[in-house]
Scaffold this motif. Structure first.
Motif, PDB file in Angstrom:
ATOM      1  N   THR A 169       0.867  -1.189   0.000  1.00 10.01           N
ATOM      2  CA  THR A 169       0.000   0.000   0.000  1.00 10.01           C
ATOM      3  C   THR A 169       0.905   1.241   0.000  1.00 10.01           C
ATOM      4  OG1 THR A 169      -1.650  -1.209   1.273  1.00 10.01           O
ATOM      5  CG2 THR A 169      -1.807   1.194   1.338  1.00 10.01           C
ATOM      6  N   PRO A 170       0.642   2.218  -0.859  1.00  6.46           N
ATOM      7  CA  PRO A 170       1.534   3.391  -0.875  1.00  6.46           C
ATOM      8  C   PRO A 170       1.649   4.026   0.510  1.00  6.46           C
ATOM      9  CG  PRO A 170       0.057   3.455  -2.752  1.00  6.46           C
ATOM     10  CD  PRO A 170      -0.404   2.304  -1.893  1.00  6.46           C
ATOM     11  N   ALA A 171       2.862   4.423   0.865  1.00  7.16           N
ATOM     12  CA  ALA A 171       3.089   4.997   2.204  1.00  7.16           C
ATOM     13  C   ALA A 171       2.186   6.208   2.470  1.00  7.16           C
ATOM     14  CB  ALA A 171       4.561   5.334   2.386  1.00  7.16           C
ATOM     15  N   PRO A 172       1.926   7.101   1.488  1.00 10.44           N
ATOM     16  CA  PRO A 172       1.011   8.211   1.782  1.00 10.44           C
ATOM     17  C   PRO A 172      -0.398   7.734   2.144  1.00 10.44           C
ATOM     18  CG  PRO A 172       2.333   8.723  -0.136  1.00 10.44           C
ATOM     19  CD  PRO A 172       2.574   7.266   0.187  1.00 10.44           C
ATOM     20  N   THR A 173      -0.832   6.614   1.570  1.00 12.08           N
ATOM     21  CA  THR A 173      -2.156   6.076   1.922  1.00 12.08           C
ATOM     22  C   THR A 173      -2.121   5.530   3.346  1.00 12.08           C
ATOM     23  OG1 THR A 173      -2.463   5.492  -0.375  1.00 12.08           O
ATOM     24  CG2 THR A 173      -3.945   4.431   1.196  1.00 12.08           C
ATOM     25  N   ARG A 174      -1.023   4.843   3.690  1.00 11.49           N
ATOM     26  CA  ARG A 174      -0.889   4.373   5.081  1.00 11.49           C
ATOM     27  C   ARG A 174      -0.922   5.578   6.023  1.00 11.49           C
ATOM     28  NH1 ARG A 174       3.554   0.658   2.950  1.00 11.49           N
ATOM     29  NH2 ARG A 174       5.046   2.086   3.933  1.00 11.49           N
ATOM     30  N   GLY A 175      -0.254   6.653   5.611  1.00  6.22           N
ATOM     31  CA  GLY A 175      -0.241   7.870   6.439  1.00  6.22           C
ATOM     32  C   GLY A 175      -1.629   8.473   6.577  1.00  6.22           C
ATOM     33  N   GLN A 176      -2.420   8.382   5.504  1.00  7.91           N
ATOM     34  CA  GLN A 176      -3.778   8.942   5.556  1.00  7.91           C
ATOM     35  C   GLN A 176      -4.625   8.197   6.594  1.00  7.91           C
ATOM     36  OE1 GLN A 176      -5.285   9.066   1.531  1.00  7.91           O
ATOM     37  NE2 GLN A 176      -7.319   9.505   2.338  1.00  7.91           N
ATOM     38  N   ILE A 177      -4.473   6.883   6.642  1.00  9.01           N
ATOM     39  CA  ILE A 177      -5.231   6.087   7.632  1.00  9.01           C
ATOM     40  C   ILE A 177      -4.793   6.482   9.043  1.00  9.01           C
ATOM     41  CG2 ILE A 177      -5.585   3.728   8.497  1.00  9.01           C
ATOM     42  CD1 ILE A 177      -5.312   2.826   5.504  1.00  9.01           C
ATOM     43  N   PHE A 229       1.964  13.421  13.594  1.00  8.16           N
ATOM     44  CA  PHE A 229       3.356  13.447  13.136  1.00  8.16           C
ATOM     45  C   PHE A 229       3.564  12.413  12.019  1.00  8.16           C
ATOM     46  CE2 PHE A 229       7.778  12.177  13.181  1.00  8.16           C
ATOM     47  CZ  PHE A 229       8.453  13.388  13.244  1.00  8.16           C
ATOM     48  N   PHE A 230       3.079  11.199  12.242  1.00  3.40           N
ATOM     49  CA  PHE A 230       3.379  10.129  11.272  1.00  3.40           C
ATOM     50  C   PHE A 230       2.460  10.130  10.064  1.00  3.40           C
ATOM     51  CE2 PHE A 230       5.918   8.553  14.790  1.00  3.40           C
ATOM     52  CZ  PHE A 230       7.104   8.371  14.092  1.00  3.40           C
ATOM     53  N   GLN A 231       1.327  10.844  10.158  1.00  9.01           N
ATOM     54  CA  GLN A 231       0.490  11.005   8.973  1.00  9.01           C
ATOM     55  C   GLN A 231       1.346  11.570   7.842  1.00  9.01           C
ATOM     56  OE1 GLN A 231      -2.603  13.923   9.486  1.00  9.01           O
ATOM     57  NE2 GLN A 231      -3.357  13.613   7.433  1.00  9.01           N
TER      58      GLN A 231
END
Ligand code: UN1
Length: 542
Positions: free
Chosen positions: A82-90, A133-135
Protein backbone atom coordinates in the motif's frame (compact mmCIF):
# COMPACT_ATOMS: atom_id res chain seq x y z
CA UNK A 1 -16.92 -14.06 14.64
CA UNK A 2 -18.43 -10.63 14.06
CA UNK A 3 -16.44 -8.04 12.18
CA UNK A 4 -15.18 -5.30 14.48
CA UNK A 5 -16.96 -2.59 12.47
CA UNK A 6 -20.28 -4.44 12.47
CA UNK A 7 -20.80 -4.57 16.23
CA UNK A 8 -21.34 -2.00 18.98
CA UNK A 9 -19.90 -2.54 22.47
CA UNK A 10 -21.60 -5.46 24.26
CA UNK A 11 -22.85 -4.51 27.72
CA UNK A 12 -22.91 -7.10 30.51
CA UNK A 13 -25.09 -7.38 33.60
CA UNK A 14 -23.20 -5.89 36.53
CA UNK A 15 -23.33 -4.57 40.08
CA UNK A 16 -21.04 -1.62 39.49
CA UNK A 17 -21.63 0.83 42.36
CA UNK A 18 -21.07 3.90 40.16
CA UNK A 19 -23.59 2.83 37.53
CA UNK A 20 -20.90 2.61 34.85
CA UNK A 21 -21.14 -0.24 32.33
CA UNK A 22 -19.31 -3.53 32.17
CA UNK A 23 -18.25 -4.53 28.67
CA UNK A 24 -17.61 -7.89 27.05
CA UNK A 25 -14.22 -7.41 25.43
CA UNK A 26 -12.69 -9.45 22.63
CA UNK A 27 -9.44 -10.09 20.89
CA UNK A 28 -9.40 -8.57 17.41
CA UNK A 29 -7.85 -11.01 14.98
CA UNK A 30 -8.01 -10.33 11.25
CA UNK A 31 -10.65 -7.69 11.96
CA UNK A 32 -12.95 -10.13 13.78
CA UNK A 33 -14.01 -10.09 17.42
CA UNK A 34 -12.77 -13.32 18.98
CA UNK A 35 -13.07 -14.94 22.41
CA UNK A 36 -10.22 -17.08 23.78
CA UNK A 37 -10.06 -20.50 22.13
CA UNK A 38 -10.77 -22.15 25.51
CA UNK A 39 -13.30 -19.51 26.60
CA UNK A 40 -11.18 -18.34 29.58
CA UNK A 41 -11.55 -14.72 30.68
CA UNK A 42 -10.23 -12.18 33.16
CA UNK A 43 -11.65 -8.91 34.39
CA UNK A 44 -10.43 -5.33 34.57
CA UNK A 45 -11.26 -3.27 37.64
CA UNK A 46 -11.08 0.39 38.58
CA UNK A 47 -8.19 0.88 41.04
CA UNK A 48 -10.00 3.85 42.63
CA UNK A 49 -13.15 1.78 43.16
CA UNK A 50 -12.22 -1.89 43.09
CA UNK A 51 -15.85 -3.07 42.98
CA UNK A 52 -16.31 -1.24 39.65
CA UNK A 53 -15.60 -3.88 36.99
CA UNK A 54 -14.97 -2.43 33.53
CA UNK A 55 -15.25 -5.63 31.58
CA UNK A 56 -14.40 -9.23 30.91
CA UNK A 57 -11.68 -10.07 28.37
CA UNK A 58 -10.24 -13.17 26.72
CA UNK A 59 -7.34 -14.77 28.57
CA UNK A 60 -5.61 -15.59 25.31
CA UNK A 61 -4.13 -19.01 24.72
CA UNK A 62 -1.10 -19.93 22.63
CA UNK A 63 -3.51 -20.86 19.82
CA UNK A 64 -5.02 -17.35 19.92
CA UNK A 65 -1.61 -15.68 19.79
CA UNK A 66 -0.60 -17.91 16.88
CA UNK A 67 -3.85 -17.09 15.06
CA UNK A 68 -3.06 -13.41 15.50
CA UNK A 69 0.47 -13.96 14.16
CA UNK A 70 -0.91 -15.82 11.13
CA UNK A 71 -3.35 -12.97 10.44
CA UNK A 72 -0.51 -10.42 10.70
CA UNK A 73 1.63 -12.49 8.36
CA UNK A 74 -1.05 -12.84 5.69
CA UNK A 75 -1.91 -9.12 5.83
CA UNK A 76 1.75 -8.13 5.44
CA UNK A 77 2.38 -8.17 1.69
CA UNK A 78 -0.72 -6.20 0.77
CA UNK A 79 -0.11 -3.63 3.54
CA UNK A 80 3.58 -3.29 2.67
CA UNK A 81 2.49 -2.73 -0.95
CA UNK A 82 0.00 0.00 0.00
CA UNK A 83 1.53 3.39 -0.88
CA UNK A 84 3.09 5.00 2.20
CA UNK A 85 1.01 8.21 1.78
CA UNK A 86 -2.16 6.08 1.92
CA UNK A 87 -0.89 4.37 5.08
CA UNK A 88 -0.24 7.87 6.44
CA UNK A 89 -3.78 8.94 5.56
CA UNK A 90 -5.23 6.09 7.63
CA UNK A 91 -2.96 7.12 10.52
CA UNK A 92 -4.22 10.70 10.13
CA UNK A 93 -7.80 9.40 10.32
CA UNK A 94 -6.88 7.64 13.56
CA UNK A 95 -5.67 10.96 15.00
CA UNK A 96 -8.88 12.73 13.97
CA UNK A 97 -11.07 9.97 15.48
CA UNK A 98 -9.08 10.16 18.72
CA UNK A 99 -9.68 13.93 18.80
CA UNK A 100 -13.43 13.39 18.31
CA UNK A 101 -13.56 10.80 21.09
CA UNK A 102 -10.97 12.32 23.37
CA UNK A 103 -13.29 13.11 26.30
CA UNK A 104 -14.71 9.59 26.49
CA UNK A 105 -11.27 7.99 26.16
CA UNK A 106 -9.86 10.26 28.87
CA UNK A 107 -12.60 9.22 31.31
CA UNK A 108 -12.12 5.58 30.36
CA UNK A 109 -8.36 5.76 30.93
CA UNK A 110 -8.86 7.36 34.34
CA UNK A 111 -11.48 4.77 35.26
CA UNK A 112 -9.25 1.88 34.22
CA UNK A 113 -5.82 2.86 35.61
CA UNK A 114 -6.58 5.72 38.03
CA UNK A 115 -4.52 8.50 36.43
CA UNK A 116 -5.91 11.98 36.98
CA UNK A 117 -8.19 13.27 34.22
CA UNK A 118 -5.60 15.94 33.40
CA UNK A 119 -2.88 13.34 32.93
CA UNK A 120 -5.12 11.00 30.93
CA UNK A 121 -5.96 13.93 28.67
CA UNK A 122 -2.24 14.63 28.24
CA UNK A 123 -1.66 11.04 27.34
CA UNK A 124 -4.45 10.72 24.77
CA UNK A 125 -3.06 13.95 23.31
CA UNK A 126 0.35 12.27 23.03
CA UNK A 127 -1.29 9.47 21.00
CA UNK A 128 -2.97 12.11 18.79
CA UNK A 129 0.33 13.98 18.34
CA UNK A 130 1.97 10.72 17.29
CA UNK A 131 -0.71 10.13 14.63
CA UNK A 132 -0.42 13.66 13.31
CA UNK A 133 3.36 13.45 13.14
CA UNK A 134 3.38 10.13 11.27
CA UNK A 135 0.49 11.01 8.97
CA UNK A 136 2.83 13.26 7.02
CA UNK A 137 5.84 10.99 7.53
CA UNK A 138 3.93 8.70 5.15
CA UNK A 139 4.61 11.37 2.49
CA UNK A 140 8.32 11.30 3.29
CA UNK A 141 9.73 7.93 4.37
CA UNK A 142 12.66 9.08 2.26
CA UNK A 143 15.36 6.99 0.73
CA UNK A 144 18.39 8.48 -1.05
CA UNK A 145 19.89 8.53 -4.51
CA UNK A 146 23.62 7.95 -4.21
CA UNK A 147 26.36 8.54 -6.79
CA UNK A 148 28.12 5.46 -8.12
CA UNK A 149 31.91 5.23 -8.55
CA UNK A 150 31.22 3.78 -12.02
CA UNK A 151 29.70 5.54 -15.05
CA UNK A 152 26.16 4.77 -16.25
CA UNK A 153 25.20 3.26 -12.93
CA UNK A 154 22.83 4.53 -10.22
CA UNK A 155 22.59 3.69 -6.52
CA UNK A 156 19.51 4.02 -4.33
CA UNK A 157 18.46 3.34 -0.75
CA UNK A 158 14.95 2.37 0.29
CA UNK A 159 13.35 1.84 3.67
CA UNK A 160 11.69 -1.57 3.81
CA UNK A 161 9.36 -2.94 6.50
CA UNK A 162 10.56 -5.72 8.80
CA UNK A 163 7.42 -7.89 8.75
CA UNK A 164 5.36 -8.98 11.76
CA UNK A 165 5.97 -6.91 14.91
CA UNK A 166 5.09 -8.12 18.42
CA UNK A 167 4.07 -5.12 20.55
CA UNK A 168 4.10 -5.38 24.35
CA UNK A 169 3.55 -2.31 26.51
CA UNK A 170 2.87 -1.63 30.16
CA UNK A 171 -0.35 -0.15 31.52
CA UNK A 172 1.18 3.07 32.91
CA UNK A 173 1.00 4.72 29.49
CA UNK A 174 -1.71 2.57 27.91
CA UNK A 175 -2.47 4.82 24.94
CA UNK A 176 0.63 6.92 24.14
CA UNK A 177 3.18 4.09 24.35
CA UNK A 178 1.40 1.53 22.13
CA UNK A 179 0.85 4.35 19.62
CA UNK A 180 4.55 5.27 19.84
CA UNK A 181 5.21 1.72 18.73
CA UNK A 182 2.41 0.74 16.35
CA UNK A 183 1.98 4.00 14.45
CA UNK A 184 5.57 4.09 13.10
CA UNK A 185 5.44 0.30 12.68
CA UNK A 186 2.42 0.43 10.37
CA UNK A 187 3.59 3.65 8.70
CA UNK A 188 6.69 1.71 7.59
CA UNK A 189 4.46 -1.09 6.21
CA UNK A 190 4.73 -3.65 9.03
CA UNK A 191 1.84 -5.53 10.59
CA UNK A 192 1.42 -6.04 14.34
CA UNK A 193 0.24 -8.35 17.07
CA UNK A 194 -0.47 -6.14 20.09
CA UNK A 195 -0.44 -7.84 23.48
CA UNK A 196 -2.53 -5.42 25.49
CA UNK A 197 -1.52 -4.75 29.13
CA UNK A 198 -3.38 -6.94 31.60
CA UNK A 199 -4.54 -3.89 33.57
CA UNK A 200 -5.88 -1.74 30.72
CA UNK A 201 -7.72 -4.11 28.35
CA UNK A 202 -10.83 -1.98 27.84
CA UNK A 203 -8.83 1.05 26.74
CA UNK A 204 -6.78 -1.14 24.35
CA UNK A 205 -10.00 -2.66 22.97
CA UNK A 206 -11.48 0.82 22.39
CA UNK A 207 -8.26 2.10 20.76
CA UNK A 208 -7.92 -0.93 18.47
CA UNK A 209 -11.53 -0.47 17.35
CA UNK A 210 -10.87 3.18 16.54
CA UNK A 211 -7.83 2.13 14.50
CA UNK A 212 -10.09 -0.10 12.41
CA UNK A 213 -12.74 2.63 12.03
CA UNK A 214 -10.00 4.84 10.59
CA UNK A 215 -9.74 2.53 7.58
CA UNK A 216 -7.08 0.08 8.76
CA UNK A 217 -7.36 -3.13 6.73
CA UNK A 218 -8.05 -6.38 8.60
CA UNK A 219 -5.03 -8.16 10.01
CA UNK A 220 -2.71 -5.13 10.06
CA UNK A 221 -3.11 -4.72 13.83
CA UNK A 222 -4.29 -7.74 15.78
CA UNK A 223 -5.13 -7.33 19.47
CA UNK A 224 -4.71 -10.12 22.02
CA UNK A 225 -5.50 -9.74 25.71
CA UNK A 226 -4.03 -11.62 28.63
CA UNK A 227 -1.21 -11.80 31.10
CA UNK A 228 2.45 -11.06 30.54
CA UNK A 229 3.26 -14.60 31.64
CA UNK A 230 0.58 -15.95 29.25
CA UNK A 231 -0.13 -14.17 25.96
CA UNK A 232 2.98 -11.96 26.34
CA UNK A 233 5.24 -14.97 26.80
CA UNK A 234 3.60 -16.85 23.88
CA UNK A 235 4.33 -13.86 21.65
CA UNK A 236 7.98 -13.76 22.73
CA UNK A 237 8.30 -17.57 22.42
CA UNK A 238 7.07 -17.23 18.83
CA UNK A 239 10.39 -15.49 18.05
CA UNK A 240 12.07 -18.87 18.60
CA UNK A 241 9.54 -20.41 16.21
CA UNK A 242 10.41 -17.94 13.44
CA UNK A 243 6.99 -16.28 13.49
CA UNK A 244 8.00 -12.76 14.56
CA UNK A 245 10.33 -10.26 12.86
CA UNK A 246 10.45 -7.62 15.58
CA UNK A 247 9.57 -7.23 19.24
CA UNK A 248 8.95 -3.85 20.79
CA UNK A 249 8.68 -3.94 24.57
CA UNK A 250 8.21 -1.38 27.33
CA UNK A 251 8.46 -2.76 30.85
CA UNK A 252 10.88 -4.05 33.45
CA UNK A 253 14.60 -4.49 32.89
CA UNK A 254 14.42 -8.16 33.94
CA UNK A 255 11.78 -9.01 31.32
CA UNK A 256 13.56 -6.83 28.75
CA UNK A 257 16.77 -8.81 29.22
CA UNK A 258 14.88 -12.08 28.72
CA UNK A 259 13.31 -10.73 25.51
CA UNK A 260 16.68 -9.41 24.33
CA UNK A 261 18.25 -12.84 24.79
CA UNK A 262 15.54 -14.61 22.80
CA UNK A 263 15.64 -12.01 20.03
CA UNK A 264 19.45 -12.05 20.04
CA UNK A 265 19.76 -15.77 19.51
CA UNK A 266 17.33 -15.51 16.57
CA UNK A 267 18.89 -12.33 15.11
CA UNK A 268 15.50 -10.64 15.46
CA UNK A 269 15.51 -6.89 16.09
CA UNK A 270 14.02 -5.69 19.38
CA UNK A 271 13.28 -2.29 20.85
CA UNK A 272 13.54 -2.30 24.63
CA UNK A 273 12.38 0.61 26.81
CA UNK A 274 13.06 -0.44 30.38
CA UNK A 275 13.34 0.87 33.92
CA UNK A 276 14.93 4.00 35.32
CA UNK A 277 16.29 5.43 38.55
CA UNK A 278 16.15 8.94 37.21
CA UNK A 279 18.34 11.48 39.06
CA UNK A 280 17.42 15.13 39.58
CA UNK A 281 20.20 17.41 40.86
CA UNK A 282 19.58 20.72 42.65
CA UNK A 283 22.54 23.13 42.78
CA UNK A 284 22.90 26.28 44.93
CA UNK A 285 22.37 28.70 42.00
CA UNK A 286 18.96 27.17 41.20
CA UNK A 287 15.69 28.97 41.68
CA UNK A 288 14.60 26.88 44.67
CA UNK A 289 10.82 27.31 44.24
CA UNK A 290 11.11 26.17 40.64
CA UNK A 291 13.32 23.22 41.61
CA UNK A 292 10.87 22.19 44.35
CA UNK A 293 7.99 22.25 41.83
CA UNK A 294 9.94 20.14 39.34
CA UNK A 295 11.16 17.59 41.86
CA UNK A 296 7.73 17.29 43.45
CA UNK A 297 5.98 16.72 40.12
CA UNK A 298 8.67 14.32 38.90
CA UNK A 299 8.48 12.29 42.12
CA UNK A 300 4.78 12.16 42.84
CA UNK A 301 2.90 13.04 39.64
CA UNK A 302 1.28 9.89 38.17
CA UNK A 303 1.85 8.45 41.70
CA UNK A 304 5.49 8.01 40.62
CA UNK A 305 4.49 5.43 38.01
CA UNK A 306 6.25 6.81 34.95
CA UNK A 307 9.44 5.29 33.58
CA UNK A 308 10.68 8.87 33.75
CA UNK A 309 9.62 9.51 37.37
CA UNK A 310 12.19 10.88 39.79
CA UNK A 311 14.26 8.26 41.61
CA UNK A 312 17.29 9.85 43.33
CA UNK A 313 16.88 13.49 44.32
CA UNK A 314 20.46 14.79 44.66
CA UNK A 315 20.69 18.04 46.64
CA UNK A 316 23.79 20.18 47.15
CA UNK A 317 24.54 20.32 50.89
CA UNK A 318 24.62 24.16 51.02
CA UNK A 319 20.93 24.47 50.12
CA UNK A 320 19.76 21.14 51.52
CA UNK A 321 17.87 22.52 54.52
CA UNK A 322 16.22 25.37 52.60
CA UNK A 323 15.16 23.04 49.80
CA UNK A 324 13.84 20.38 52.15
CA UNK A 325 11.79 22.92 54.11
CA UNK A 326 9.92 24.03 50.98
CA UNK A 327 9.75 20.54 49.50
CA UNK A 328 8.29 18.79 52.55
CA UNK A 329 5.69 21.52 52.95
CA UNK A 330 4.36 20.55 49.51
CA UNK A 331 4.67 16.81 50.06
CA UNK A 332 2.69 16.99 53.32
CA UNK A 333 -0.15 18.84 51.60
CA UNK A 334 -0.43 16.53 48.59
CA UNK A 335 -4.02 16.07 47.47
CA UNK A 336 -4.63 12.41 46.68
CA UNK A 337 -7.90 10.83 45.53
CA UNK A 338 -10.14 9.67 42.68
CA UNK A 339 -9.92 12.32 40.01
CA UNK A 340 -13.32 11.22 38.62
CA UNK A 341 -14.89 12.48 41.83
CA UNK A 342 -12.54 15.11 43.26
CA UNK A 343 -10.91 18.10 41.57
CA UNK A 344 -7.25 19.06 41.72
CA UNK A 345 -5.80 15.82 43.06
CA UNK A 346 -2.09 15.42 42.30
CA UNK A 347 -2.39 11.69 42.03
CA UNK A 348 -4.88 8.89 42.28
CA UNK A 349 -4.63 5.21 43.13
CA UNK A 350 -1.91 2.84 41.99
CA UNK A 351 -2.43 1.51 38.45
CA UNK A 352 -3.86 -1.73 39.87
CA UNK A 353 -3.71 -3.96 42.96
CA UNK A 354 -0.72 -5.77 41.41
CA UNK A 355 1.26 -2.52 41.14
CA UNK A 356 0.25 -1.65 44.72
CA UNK A 357 1.63 -4.95 46.05
CA UNK A 358 4.87 -4.59 44.11
CA UNK A 359 5.32 -1.02 45.35
CA UNK A 360 4.92 -2.05 48.98
CA UNK A 361 7.51 -4.78 48.45
CA UNK A 362 9.99 -2.32 46.95
CA UNK A 363 9.59 0.00 49.96
CA UNK A 364 11.09 -2.81 52.00
CA UNK A 365 14.34 -2.32 50.05
CA UNK A 366 14.52 1.24 51.44
CA UNK A 367 13.91 -0.04 54.97
CA UNK A 368 16.51 -2.78 54.78
CA UNK A 369 19.01 -0.40 53.12
CA UNK A 370 18.92 1.74 56.28
CA UNK A 371 17.48 4.89 54.63
CA UNK A 372 15.56 7.27 56.93
CA UNK A 373 11.84 7.38 56.22
CA UNK A 374 10.90 10.98 57.00
CA UNK A 375 7.42 10.85 55.47
CA UNK A 376 4.97 8.15 54.33
CA UNK A 377 3.19 5.15 55.78
CA UNK A 378 2.65 2.61 53.00
CA UNK A 379 -0.92 2.07 51.92
CA UNK A 380 -3.48 4.70 52.83
CA UNK A 381 -6.13 3.23 55.12
CA UNK A 382 -9.06 4.52 57.17
CA UNK A 383 -6.73 4.92 60.15
CA UNK A 384 -3.63 6.13 58.37
CA UNK A 385 -4.14 8.83 55.76
CA UNK A 386 -2.29 12.06 54.88
CA UNK A 387 -4.17 15.35 55.39
CA UNK A 388 -4.76 15.86 51.67
CA UNK A 389 -6.40 12.48 51.09
CA UNK A 390 -9.91 13.01 49.72
CA UNK A 391 -11.19 9.52 48.88
CA UNK A 392 -12.52 6.49 50.71
CA UNK A 393 -9.40 4.45 51.48
CA UNK A 394 -11.24 1.13 51.51
CA UNK A 395 -12.55 1.62 47.97
CA UNK A 396 -9.25 1.68 46.11
CA UNK A 397 -5.48 1.13 46.31
CA UNK A 398 -3.97 4.44 47.41
CA UNK A 399 -0.46 5.06 48.72
CA UNK A 400 1.12 7.73 50.88
CA UNK A 401 3.88 9.79 49.30
CA UNK A 402 7.19 8.53 50.69
CA UNK A 403 10.41 10.45 51.27
CA UNK A 404 13.61 8.68 52.29
CA UNK A 405 16.67 10.70 53.30
CA UNK A 406 20.23 9.80 54.30
CA UNK A 407 20.54 7.68 51.16
CA UNK A 408 24.06 6.86 50.02
CA UNK A 409 25.57 5.20 47.00
CA UNK A 410 26.29 1.95 48.81
CA UNK A 411 22.59 1.32 49.58
CA UNK A 412 20.40 -0.96 47.45
CA UNK A 413 17.63 1.67 47.41
CA UNK A 414 20.00 4.07 45.62
CA UNK A 415 20.20 1.64 42.71
CA UNK A 416 16.77 -0.01 42.52
CA UNK A 417 13.79 1.48 40.73
CA UNK A 418 10.80 2.03 43.01
CA UNK A 419 7.71 2.18 40.82
CA UNK A 420 5.38 4.37 42.86
CA UNK A 421 5.25 7.48 45.05
CA UNK A 422 8.62 7.22 46.81
CA UNK A 423 11.82 9.18 46.33
CA UNK A 424 15.29 8.64 47.77
CA UNK A 425 17.27 11.75 48.72
CA UNK A 426 21.04 11.98 48.51
CA UNK A 427 23.26 14.88 49.67
CA UNK A 428 26.03 16.07 47.33
CA UNK A 429 29.22 17.88 48.42
CA UNK A 430 29.80 19.72 45.14
CA UNK A 431 29.00 19.58 41.42
CA UNK A 432 31.45 16.78 40.63
CA UNK A 433 30.01 14.67 43.44
CA UNK A 434 26.44 15.40 42.23
CA UNK A 435 27.33 14.37 38.67
CA UNK A 436 29.06 11.26 39.94
CA UNK A 437 25.93 10.32 41.95
CA UNK A 438 23.67 11.03 38.96
CA UNK A 439 25.71 8.54 36.94
CA UNK A 440 26.12 5.94 39.67
CA UNK A 441 22.87 3.95 39.28
CA UNK A 442 22.65 1.06 36.81
CA UNK A 443 20.07 2.96 34.74
CA UNK A 444 20.25 5.80 32.22
CA UNK A 445 16.78 6.83 31.07
CA UNK A 446 15.98 10.39 32.12
CA UNK A 447 17.89 12.94 34.24
CA UNK A 448 17.60 16.59 35.28
CA UNK A 449 19.52 19.45 36.85
CA UNK A 450 18.33 22.69 38.38
CA UNK A 451 21.04 25.34 38.15
CA UNK A 452 21.47 28.88 36.90
CA UNK A 453 25.16 28.37 36.26
CA UNK A 454 25.48 27.82 32.50
CA UNK A 455 28.80 26.04 32.75
CA UNK A 456 27.38 23.62 35.31
CA UNK A 457 24.38 22.95 33.04
CA UNK A 458 26.76 22.33 30.14
CA UNK A 459 28.95 20.00 32.20
CA UNK A 460 25.89 18.07 33.36
CA UNK A 461 24.55 17.76 29.83
CA UNK A 462 27.86 16.47 28.51
CA UNK A 463 28.80 14.36 31.57
CA UNK A 464 25.55 12.53 32.28
CA UNK A 465 24.97 9.11 30.74
CA UNK A 466 21.26 9.12 30.01
CA UNK A 467 18.93 9.10 27.03
CA UNK A 468 17.16 12.29 28.16
CA UNK A 469 18.09 15.34 30.24
CA UNK A 470 16.03 18.25 31.53
CA UNK A 471 17.73 21.54 32.38
CA UNK A 472 15.68 23.47 34.92
CA UNK A 473 12.86 21.01 34.29
CA UNK A 474 11.56 17.77 35.77
CA UNK A 475 12.64 14.32 34.63
CA UNK A 476 9.28 13.65 32.94
CA UNK A 477 7.38 15.13 30.04
CA UNK A 478 9.14 14.05 26.85
CA UNK A 479 7.43 15.39 23.72
CA UNK A 480 6.10 13.13 20.99
CA UNK A 481 8.65 14.18 18.35
CA UNK A 482 11.93 13.85 20.27
CA UNK A 483 13.77 10.52 20.64
CA UNK A 484 12.65 8.70 23.80
CA UNK A 485 14.75 5.97 25.37
CA UNK A 486 17.73 5.20 27.54
CA UNK A 487 21.18 3.73 27.89
CA UNK A 488 22.73 1.29 30.43
CA UNK A 489 20.00 -0.77 32.18
CA UNK A 490 17.24 1.38 30.67
CA UNK A 491 17.25 -0.18 27.24
CA UNK A 492 19.22 -1.43 24.28
CA UNK A 493 19.78 1.96 22.68
CA UNK A 494 16.72 1.93 20.42
CA UNK A 495 14.50 5.01 20.46
CA UNK A 496 10.78 5.68 20.25
CA UNK A 497 9.18 8.79 18.73
CA UNK A 498 10.06 11.33 16.10
CA UNK A 499 11.99 10.44 12.97
CA UNK A 500 14.47 8.35 14.99
CA UNK A 501 11.96 5.56 15.66
CA UNK A 502 11.74 4.80 11.94
CA UNK A 503 15.15 3.11 12.22
CA UNK A 504 13.55 0.59 14.58
CA UNK A 505 10.76 -0.48 12.23
CA UNK A 506 12.50 -0.55 8.84
CA UNK A 507 15.71 -1.77 7.32
CA UNK A 508 17.80 -0.06 4.66
CA UNK A 509 17.77 -1.69 1.27
CA UNK A 510 20.64 -0.62 -1.02
CA UNK A 511 19.88 -1.06 -4.72
CA UNK A 512 22.26 -0.54 -7.65
CA UNK A 513 21.05 -0.15 -11.21
CA UNK A 514 23.66 -0.92 -13.88
CA UNK A 515 22.65 0.94 -17.05
CA UNK A 516 25.87 0.45 -19.08
CA UNK A 517 24.80 -2.91 -20.44
CA UNK A 518 28.01 -4.56 -19.29
CA UNK A 519 29.54 -5.92 -16.11
CA UNK A 520 31.51 -3.16 -14.38
CA UNK A 521 33.36 -4.26 -11.26
CA UNK A 522 33.17 -1.96 -8.25
CA UNK A 523 36.60 -1.02 -6.84
CA UNK A 524 38.35 -2.77 -9.79
CA UNK A 525 37.02 -1.10 -12.95
CA UNK A 526 37.09 2.38 -11.42
CA UNK A 527 39.11 5.03 -13.31
CA UNK A 528 42.21 5.89 -11.34
CA UNK A 529 43.23 9.56 -11.45
CA UNK A 530 46.94 10.07 -10.75
CA UNK A 531 48.57 13.02 -9.07
CA UNK A 532 50.63 14.97 -11.62
CA UNK A 533 53.20 16.89 -9.60
CA UNK A 534 54.07 20.25 -11.19
CA UNK A 535 57.43 22.02 -11.23
CA UNK A 536 56.13 24.73 -8.91
CA UNK A 537 58.09 25.85 -5.86
CA UNK A 538 55.55 26.55 -3.10
CA UNK A 539 58.37 27.39 -0.73
CA UNK A 540 58.98 30.54 -2.77
CA UNK A 541 55.58 32.00 -1.85
CA UNK A 542 56.50 33.51 1.53
C1 UN1 B 1 6.68 5.94 30.16
O1 UN1 B 1 6.67 6.17 31.37
O2 UN1 B 1 6.84 4.77 29.72
O3 UN1 B 1 8.06 11.65 29.23
C2 UN1 B 1 6.43 6.96 29.12
C3 UN1 B 1 7.07 11.23 29.83
C4 UN1 B 1 5.89 10.76 29.02
C5 UN1 B 1 6.05 9.34 28.56
C6 UN1 B 1 6.43 8.37 29.63
N1 UN1 B 1 5.71 11.63 27.88
O4 UN1 B 1 7.03 11.16 31.04
Amino acid sequence: MTHVLAADFEFMQNDNPNGLPMIRGYNIINGKLEAASDGATFTSSNPALLSDILGEFPLSTKVDVHDALKAAKSAFSSWAGTPAPTRGQIIGNMGRLLMDRKDALVRLETREIGKTLKESAGEIQEAIDTCLFFQSEGRRLYGQTVNSELPDKELFTYRRPLGVCGIINSCNFPSAVPFWKMIPAIMCGNTCVWKSPQDSPLLSFALARIMHEAGLPDGVINLVHGKGSGAGQYLVDAVDEGLVNKISFTGSTAVGKMIGEICGRNLVSCSLELGGKNPLVVMPSANLENAVEGAYWAGFGTAGQRCTSLGNLIIHENIYDDFMGLFMEKVKNTKIGDSMRYDDVLYGPMLSSKYAEEFLQSLEVCETSGADLIYGDGRITKDSAPVGFVADAEEGVYMWPHVYTGVTEDMDCFHEEIFGPAITIVKARDFDHALHLANASPYGLSSAIYTNDRLEAYRFKTGIKAGMTGINNSTTGAEAHLPFGGVKGSGNGTRESGIWVIESYSYWHAVNDELSGKLQLAQMDVDEIHIEEAEVNYESLA
